[in-house]
Design a protein around this motif. Structure first.
Motif, PDB file in Angstrom:
ATOM      1  N   LYS A 181       0.863  -1.174   0.000  1.00  0.00           N
ATOM      2  CA  LYS A 181       0.000   0.000   0.000  1.00  0.00           C
ATOM      3  C   LYS A 181       0.901   1.227   0.000  1.00  0.00           C
ATOM      4  O   LYS A 181       2.003   1.189   0.545  1.00  0.00           O
ATOM      5  CB  LYS A 181      -0.908   0.023   1.231  1.00  0.00           C
ATOM      6  CG  LYS A 181      -1.894  -1.123   1.320  1.00  0.00           C
ATOM      7  CD  LYS A 181      -2.742  -1.011   2.574  1.00  0.00           C
ATOM      8  CE  LYS A 181      -3.735  -2.161   2.676  1.00  0.00           C
ATOM      9  NZ  LYS A 181      -4.568  -2.073   3.907  1.00  0.00           N
ATOM     10  N   GLU A 193      -4.041   7.600  -2.993  1.00  0.00           N
ATOM     11  CA  GLU A 193      -3.793   6.478  -2.099  1.00  0.00           C
ATOM     12  C   GLU A 193      -4.338   5.209  -2.733  1.00  0.00           C
ATOM     13  O   GLU A 193      -5.302   5.245  -3.506  1.00  0.00           O
ATOM     14  CB  GLU A 193      -4.479   6.711  -0.746  1.00  0.00           C
ATOM     15  CG  GLU A 193      -3.992   7.951  -0.019  1.00  0.00           C
ATOM     16  CD  GLU A 193      -4.830   8.278   1.204  1.00  0.00           C
ATOM     17  OE1 GLU A 193      -5.696   7.447   1.572  1.00  0.00           O
ATOM     18  OE2 GLU A 193      -4.620   9.360   1.786  1.00  0.00           O
ATOM     19  N   ALA A 201      -3.691   0.530  -3.310  1.00  0.00           N
ATOM     20  CA  ALA A 201      -2.934  -0.716  -3.201  1.00  0.00           C
ATOM     21  C   ALA A 201      -1.848  -0.761  -4.266  1.00  0.00           C
ATOM     22  O   ALA A 201      -1.961  -0.139  -5.326  1.00  0.00           O
ATOM     23  CB  ALA A 201      -3.877  -1.915  -3.343  1.00  0.00           C
TER      24      ALA A 201
END
Length: 208
Positions: free
Chosen positions: A87, A104, A106
């Motif tokens: 992440k 933001e 994965a």
């Protein structure tokens, strides 16, 4: 507020992704015209095994509806941290435009074909550097690095430089965007897009 975007540079598959990815593409395009150095530079924040954060600047090398891509040595600090905790958060800041984008999501490793293609496009000196640099690890002095450069320059000669197994790319698949624009008296604009379970974006405007 930011919805009316049309950027040919980014191919989009679904309307659900249009707004944030088109805005990223448009702002990048504008930054290329106004930012004097590295308009694709972005900060990448990661965490270590204990949850301690670290951040550094890298260059964006790909952006489409699948995510944002950058390349690195997997044995570097950021490489190790991203492989351990997949992440990350990104930040673009363009002082010339008085704008920033937070992203933001994965992390996934790009395919070997993608990594090979990008590595082949790099200058040969940069390809040699990827072999010579034990990124993020201590060295006795600059002479050690220069000796490694000479070693791999001689090894590969005038031929093709293969991509090291430990050198590849990461793709951040966004679940959150925040677009920030400067306004007078700190009355800034902040628009967010959060990916929901249906694959569409929840849109929200924040107080500055």
């Amino acid at each position: 507020m930011f919805a009316n975007r049309s950027v040919k540079a980014v191919t989009l598959k679904t309307a659900a992704f249009n707004i944030p990815f088109q805005t990223v593409a448009e702002w990048l395009k504008e930054a290329e015209k106004t930012e004097p150095n590295d308009p694709t530079a972005m900060a990448v924040a990661t965490v270590d095994a204990d949850g301690a954060p670290s951040v550094r600047m890298v260059l964006l090398k790909g952006c489409d509806e699948n995510g944002l891509v950058f390349y690195t040595n997997f044995e570097s600090r950021k490489g190790r941290e991203l492989l351990h905790t997949p992440k990350a958060a990104l930040l673009f800041h363009w002082k010339s435009l008085r704008r920033q984008i937070r992203v933001e999501g994965a992390i996934e490793v790009v395919s070997d074909a993608e990594a090979d293609a990008y590595f082949a496009s790099r200058a040969k000196a940069s390809q040699i550097g990827a072999w010579a640099s034990k990124q993020s690890r201590p060295m006795e002095g600059r002479f050690e690095f220069e000796a490694a450069i000479a070693k791999y320059t001689a090894k590969f000669g005038a031929g093709t430089v293969p991509r090291p197994d430990y050198w590849s790319g990461f793709r951040l698949k966004p679940t959150y965007f925040e677009f920030w624009r400067d306004r007078k008296f700190r009355l800034h604009e902040r628009m967010t897009y959060s990916l929901n379970d249906t694959g569409s974006w929840n849109v929200s405007e924040l107080y500055p």
